[in-house]
Design an enzyme around this catalytic site. Structure first.
Site, short mmCIF file in Angstrom:
data_model
loop_
_atom_site.label_atom_id
_atom_site.label_comp_id
_atom_site.label_asym_id
_atom_site.label_seq_id
_atom_site.Cartn_x
_atom_site.Cartn_y
_atom_site.Cartn_z
N ASP A 176 -9.76 75.57 56.51
CA ASP A 176 -8.92 75.60 55.31
C ASP A 176 -8.87 76.98 54.68
O ASP A 176 -7.80 77.50 54.39
CB ASP A 176 -9.36 74.55 54.28
CG ASP A 176 -10.83 74.65 53.87
OD1 ASP A 176 -11.57 75.50 54.41
OD2 ASP A 176 -11.25 73.86 53.01
N ASP B 10 -13.35 82.99 53.08
CA ASP B 10 -13.59 83.98 52.03
C ASP B 10 -14.73 84.90 52.45
O ASP B 10 -14.49 85.95 53.02
CB ASP B 10 -13.77 83.36 50.64
CG ASP B 10 -14.69 82.17 50.62
OD1 ASP B 10 -15.65 82.10 51.41
OD2 ASP B 10 -14.47 81.28 49.78
N ARG C 151 -8.71 67.28 46.43
CA ARG C 151 -8.25 67.41 47.82
C ARG C 151 -6.85 66.81 48.02
O ARG C 151 -6.10 67.24 48.88
CB ARG C 151 -9.22 66.72 48.78
CG ARG C 151 -10.57 67.38 48.90
CD ARG C 151 -11.38 66.69 50.02
NE ARG C 151 -12.78 67.05 50.01
CZ ARG C 151 -13.29 68.13 50.58
NH1 ARG C 151 -12.49 68.99 51.18
NH2 ARG C 151 -14.59 68.37 50.53
#
Length: 184
Positions: free
Chosen positions: A103, A106, A168
């Site tokens: 998803d 980072d 979500r």
């Protein structure tokens, strides 16, 4: 925290239509890159599940589907740096072309760890596909092969991404209001 999901969204960063358009573009590139091959598509649970499903529907090359569950967040807004495998692959990937679907990237800590583990299983290749990329937060050298969107350093939710397992189910990517997580 308010109970309406929408009330805790400061801004819609990526609307539903842009998500679907970009996923089609990513699938087109994946189809070209893997033409004549088959892939093991590895979804990283739970955050990537909506992206994974929509992407899989657009991929036209033969694929098998598998999943891993890893965690480095808990219920916080920043990676803890400690990666745990909660659910491992069912399929043997030795000699196969693997496409990891994530998803968001980072810090890169989770994916760096995961890629190293999967490399030790001797796949033919490993490529990374992420919906969202925050390169400004990178701690480990991870360079995804397919990127949906590069985003600023904001805490985002929706379309599979969560805060404490909530949000979500939003059909878009939104920036969460700081007061929604400030008391945690």
């Amino acid at each position: 925290m308010k109970y309406s999901l929408e009330e805790n969204i400061a801004k819609i960063l990526i609307p539903k239509e842009k998500l679907q358009e970009r996923i089609s573009e990513l699938a087109k590139q994946i189809n070209e890159d893997y033409q004549g091959k088959s892939i093991v598509m590895v979804g990283i649970l739970r955050g990537a599940v909506l992206f994974y499903g929509d992407l899989a529907k657009e991929i036209k090359v033969p694929l098998s589907m598998d999943f891993m569950a890893v965690s480095s967040y808990g219920s916080g807004t920043r990676s803890s740096g400690v990666v745990r495998i909660i659910h491992d692959l069912e399929e043997n990937i030795e000699g196969k072309d693997v496409l990891i679907v994530e998803d968001i990237i980072d810090s890169g800590l989770t994916l760096h760890y995961l890629v190293e583990i999967l490399k030790s299983r001797k796949p033919n290749s490993i490529k990374l596909c992420c919906l969202l990329d925050k390169p400004s937060q990178r701690v480990k050298p991870i360079n995804p092969d397919y990127v949906g969107f590069e985003i600023p350093n904001e805490f985002v939710v929706g379309y599979g991404l969560d805060y404490a397992e909530m949000y979500r189910n939003l059909p878009y990517i939104g920036i969460l209001k700081p007061e929604a997580y400030a008391t945690k």
